[in-house]
Design a protein around this motif. Structure first.
Motif, PDB file in Angstrom:
ATOM      1  N   LEU A 162       0.349  -1.129   0.090  1.00  0.00           N
ATOM      2  CA  LEU A 162       0.255  -0.249   0.181  1.00  0.00           C
ATOM      3  C   LEU A 162       0.708   1.486   0.291  1.00  0.00           C
ATOM      4  N   GLY A 163       1.833   1.346   1.032  1.00  0.00           N
ATOM      5  CA  GLY A 163       2.922   1.780   1.160  1.00  0.00           C
ATOM      6  C   GLY A 163       3.727   2.521  -0.198  1.00  0.00           C
ATOM      7  N   ALA A 208       9.210   6.632  -0.460  1.00  0.00           N
ATOM      8  CA  ALA A 208      10.256   6.082  -0.430  1.00  0.00           C
ATOM      9  C   ALA A 208      10.574   5.004   0.407  1.00  0.00           C
ATOM     10  N   ALA A 209      10.766   3.517   0.823  1.00  0.00           N
ATOM     11  CA  ALA A 209      11.116   2.882   1.886  1.00  0.00           C
ATOM     12  C   ALA A 209      11.113   3.800   3.305  1.00  0.00           C
ATOM     13  N   THR A 210      12.033   4.436   2.634  1.00  0.00           N
ATOM     14  CA  THR A 210      13.262   5.062   4.444  1.00  0.00           C
ATOM     15  C   THR A 210      12.144   5.167   4.779  1.00  0.00           C
ATOM     16  N   SER A 248      14.967  11.665   1.921  1.00  0.00           N
ATOM     17  CA  SER A 248      13.462  11.387   1.966  1.00  0.00           C
ATOM     18  C   SER A 248      13.205  11.637   3.002  1.00  0.00           C
ATOM     19  N   ALA A 249      12.860  12.263   4.209  1.00  0.00           N
ATOM     20  CA  ALA A 249      12.069  12.379   5.603  1.00  0.00           C
ATOM     21  C   ALA A 249      10.630  13.057   5.527  1.00  0.00           C
ATOM     22  N   SER A 282      -2.993   8.520   1.376  1.00  0.00           N
ATOM     23  CA  SER A 282      -3.110   7.158   0.592  1.00  0.00           C
ATOM     24  C   SER A 282      -1.355   7.351   2.208  1.00  0.00           C
ATOM     25  N   PHE A 283      -0.839   7.504   2.726  1.00  0.00           N
ATOM     26  CA  PHE A 283       0.428   7.762   2.452  1.00  0.00           C
ATOM     27  C   PHE A 283       0.006   7.333   4.185  1.00  0.00           C
TER      28      PHE A 283
END
Length: 317
Positions: free
Chosen positions: A22-23, A28-30, A202-203, A210-211
């Protein structure tokens, strides 16, 4: 009670792969992992401030061990899973590769924890691996050339990280409250993921709803449900029991991913599901039989441990 805990554990742990999917399209994964653990760590620290009894007797050495366990079982494991899904590996395939973990843990349980696996349990573990391989090949074939071949090796790193955390906790001689352990693990992950996100720029979270939906999903279901139940079942029933349930993650996630995201689910996948369920039945029946490989010792009544000398985890009830 054990059956209900097992069902809840399988569903909650599988939900982590779905939440990662979903995310994956939102950040980004981080980024996703930082915002999954940062608010959670703050809440757990606030609760810890008013629940000091759970920290009583916790030494600096115990804390350091729990930090290492959290870094392996959360940071290392989740980063590889999320990164694999970000690379395009389906949620089902990621869970299937992760399903190799029971065989690795079962092979190492004897020499490291003195929890020896019976012959019938080994049969079930190999049967489970066959089911995992069946579904993995079907899923990978359906993905075609859209995913780089090396991306399928990324989840293996997470699997090895979780195995290492399991045995590190199992060799601990000092009992640690599950609530204290969860707090330390989450704070460790929050610090590490925040450092990674800040270091890679990417913080900043995206503005889309949705995030935050994916983030809330990941905090509630896999963290409190899956991760908490993982350690609870590990302490109640031992390494072989909890890792046998891992065989169910692959088929459950495959079905869930097919229904929710339209991921591949065919006849071969269904066959793998049946084989995985059979593996769980064989291993559990082997545990109840009380015959321990290489020693011939008989397990305690109820078959809840498969070793003549239980690990520290198995005795914390």
């Amino acid at each position: 009670m054990n059956a209900l805990l097992s069902v809840a554990f399988v569903l909650c742990w599988s939900s982590g792969f779905i939440g990662a999917k979903l995310g994956a399209g939102t950040a980004a994964a981080t980024t996703l992992l930082m915002w999954r653990f940062l608010p959670l760590a703050l809440v757990l620290l606030a609760v810890a401030a008013v629940s000091r009894t759970v920290w009583r007797g916790l030494t600096l050495r115990d804390t350091g061990r729990q930090v290492a366990i959290g870094a392996l079982s959360q940071t290392g494991y989740l980063l590889s899973v999320y990164y694999a899904i970000q690379l395009g590996v389906s949620s089902g395939t990621t869970a299937l590769i992760d399903g190799v973990q029971p065989l690795v843990a079962g092979a190492l349980a004897g020499p490291l924890l003195r929890q020896y696996v019976s012959r019938r349990q080994w049969l079930g573990l190999w049967l489970g691996l066959a089911g995992v391989a069946t579904v993995t090949t079907a899923d990978a074939a359906a993905a075609g050339a859209d995913v780089a071949w090396w991306a399928y090796f990324v989840p293996f790193l997470g699997m090895l990280s979780l195995v290492a955390a399991t045995f590190l906790e199992g060799r601990s001689r000092s009992p640690v409250s599950p609530r204290a352990a969860l707090t330390i693990h989450c704070v460790t992950s929050a610090v590490l993921f925040a450092g990674l996100a800040l270091g890679t720029g990417s913080a900043a979270p995206p503005a889309g709803g949705s995030f935050w939906l994916a983030t809330a999903w990941l905090v509630v279901l896999p963290t409190f449900g899956g991760y908490g139940l993982y350690w609870l079942i590990l302490r109640r029933s031992g390494v072989t029991e909890v890792n046998t349930l891992m065989f169910l993650m692959a088929p459950v996630t495959a079905v869930w991913g097919a229904l929710m995201f339209g991921e591949h689910f065919g006849v071969q996948t269904a066959v793998g599901l049946v084989v995985g369920l059979a593996a769980v039945a064989v291993v559990r029946r082997g545990a109840r039989s009380g015959v321990v490989a290489s020693s011939g010792a008989v397990a305690p009544p109820g078959g809840r441990r498969d070793a003549p000398v239980p690990s520290a985890s198995a005795t914390r009830r």
